[in-house]
Design a protein around this motif. Structure first.
Motif, short mmCIF file in Angstrom:
data_model
loop_
_atom_site.label_atom_id
_atom_site.label_comp_id
_atom_site.label_asym_id
_atom_site.label_seq_id
_atom_site.Cartn_x
_atom_site.Cartn_y
_atom_site.Cartn_z
N LEU A 1 0.87 -1.18 0.00
CA LEU A 1 0.00 0.00 0.00
C LEU A 1 0.90 1.23 0.00
O LEU A 1 2.03 1.18 0.47
CB LEU A 1 -0.91 0.02 1.23
CG LEU A 1 -1.96 -1.08 1.35
CD1 LEU A 1 -2.79 -0.86 2.61
CD2 LEU A 1 -2.87 -1.13 0.13
N LEU B 1 1.26 5.33 1.09
CA LEU B 1 0.76 6.44 1.90
C LEU B 1 0.73 7.65 0.98
O LEU B 1 1.76 8.03 0.41
CB LEU B 1 1.69 6.67 3.09
CG LEU B 1 1.23 7.69 4.13
CD1 LEU B 1 -0.10 7.27 4.77
CD2 LEU B 1 2.29 7.85 5.21
N ARG B 2 -0.44 8.25 0.84
CA ARG B 2 -0.61 9.30 -0.15
C ARG B 2 -0.09 10.64 0.34
O ARG B 2 -0.39 11.08 1.44
CB ARG B 2 -2.08 9.41 -0.56
CG ARG B 2 -2.60 8.11 -1.20
CD ARG B 2 -4.04 8.22 -1.59
NE ARG B 2 -4.27 9.39 -2.43
CZ ARG B 2 -4.01 9.44 -3.73
NH1 ARG B 2 -3.55 8.37 -4.35
NH2 ARG B 2 -4.24 10.53 -4.41
N TRP C 1 -3.91 5.69 3.27
CA TRP C 1 -3.30 4.64 2.46
C TRP C 1 -4.16 4.32 1.24
O TRP C 1 -5.37 4.48 1.26
CB TRP C 1 -3.13 3.37 3.30
CG TRP C 1 -2.15 3.54 4.40
CD1 TRP C 1 -2.43 3.94 5.68
CD2 TRP C 1 -0.73 3.35 4.33
NE1 TRP C 1 -1.26 4.01 6.40
CE2 TRP C 1 -0.21 3.64 5.62
CE3 TRP C 1 0.14 2.95 3.32
CZ2 TRP C 1 1.15 3.56 5.90
CZ3 TRP C 1 1.50 2.86 3.61
CH2 TRP C 1 1.99 3.16 4.88
N SER D 1 3.22 9.35 -3.80
CA SER D 1 3.23 8.58 -2.55
C SER D 1 4.44 8.98 -1.70
O SER D 1 5.48 9.37 -2.23
CB SER D 1 3.27 7.08 -2.84
OG SER D 1 4.51 6.71 -3.42
N LYS E 1 4.52 0.41 2.03
CA LYS E 1 4.61 -0.55 3.11
C LYS E 1 3.83 -1.80 2.76
O LYS E 1 2.77 -1.71 2.11
CB LYS E 1 4.05 0.08 4.39
CG LYS E 1 4.52 -0.58 5.66
CD LYS E 1 4.04 0.23 6.86
CE LYS E 1 4.01 -0.66 8.10
NZ LYS E 1 3.37 0.01 9.23
N LEU F 1 -7.91 3.83 4.83
CA LEU F 1 -7.82 3.76 3.37
C LEU F 1 -8.52 4.99 2.77
O LEU F 1 -9.57 5.42 3.25
CB LEU F 1 -8.47 2.48 2.84
CG LEU F 1 -7.71 1.18 3.19
CD1 LEU F 1 -8.51 -0.03 2.76
CD2 LEU F 1 -6.33 1.17 2.53
#
Ligand SMILES: [Zn+2]
Length: 171
Positions: free
Chosen positions: A55, A57-58, A67, A136, A140, A152
């Protein structure tokens, strides 16, 4: 992004009901009608050999600080499959082999004035080194029971992960 002006004659567009009940931007001067169609995004559930998925992390809105799956909009000169692989590489540094089409999700947010179609593939990581990139800030890997559903960014990603999880559990 929706244009405010007619691309044919440059006059300001108006929203009018045309063609049996569709509210569309229309040019009041030359009659040009703007057809708004949803863009297509592609993404992957990138699974590692140990069963964990990547995923990101934005770092940008929408969904900054939350995420998401590696995913993004298709370019004009690529296939959906290529878009999915490219987005994954850009956002995670990982190369993936696509396995199955996991599903297709449509979304339409009236308030945010956004709409689109998201195509998600189940994929296997087969190269590359995890590193954040594009929009991003962290990559992870999460196990099936570690995925932070509440963190999310998008309902479509939550649904895609839920479907993938169900498939995994039934295997
Ligand atoms: Zn016009």
């Amino acid at each position: 992004m929706e244009s405010k002006f007619c691309e044919r004659c440059g006059n300001p567009l108006e929203r009018r009901v045309v063609e049996e009940n569709h509210l569309r931007p229309v040019c009041p001067v030359c009659g040009f009608i703007v057809y708004l169609n949803p863009p297509i995004a592609a993404g992957v559930i990138a699974e590692r050999a140990d069963g964990k998925i990547a995923l990101v992390l934005r770092g940008e809105n929408p969904g900054k600080g939350l995420w998401g799956l590696p995913a993004g909009f298709m370019e004009i000169d690529e296939t959906v499959e290529q878009a999915a692989q490219r987005e994954c590489l850009e956002e995670t540094g990982l190369r993936v082999e696509l396995r199955d089409l996991l599903g297709v999700w449509s979304y339409h947010h009236q308030e945010k004035q956004t709409a689109g179609v998201l195509v998600v593939y189940a994929a296997r990581v087969d190269g590359g080194t995890p590193r954040a990139g594009s929009d991003s800030v962290e990559v992870k890997f999460f196990a099936l029971d570690e995925i932070p559903d509440a963190q999310l960014a998008f309902a479509t990603h939550r649904d895609a992960i839920a479907r993938w999880r169900e498939k995994k559990m039934s295997q």
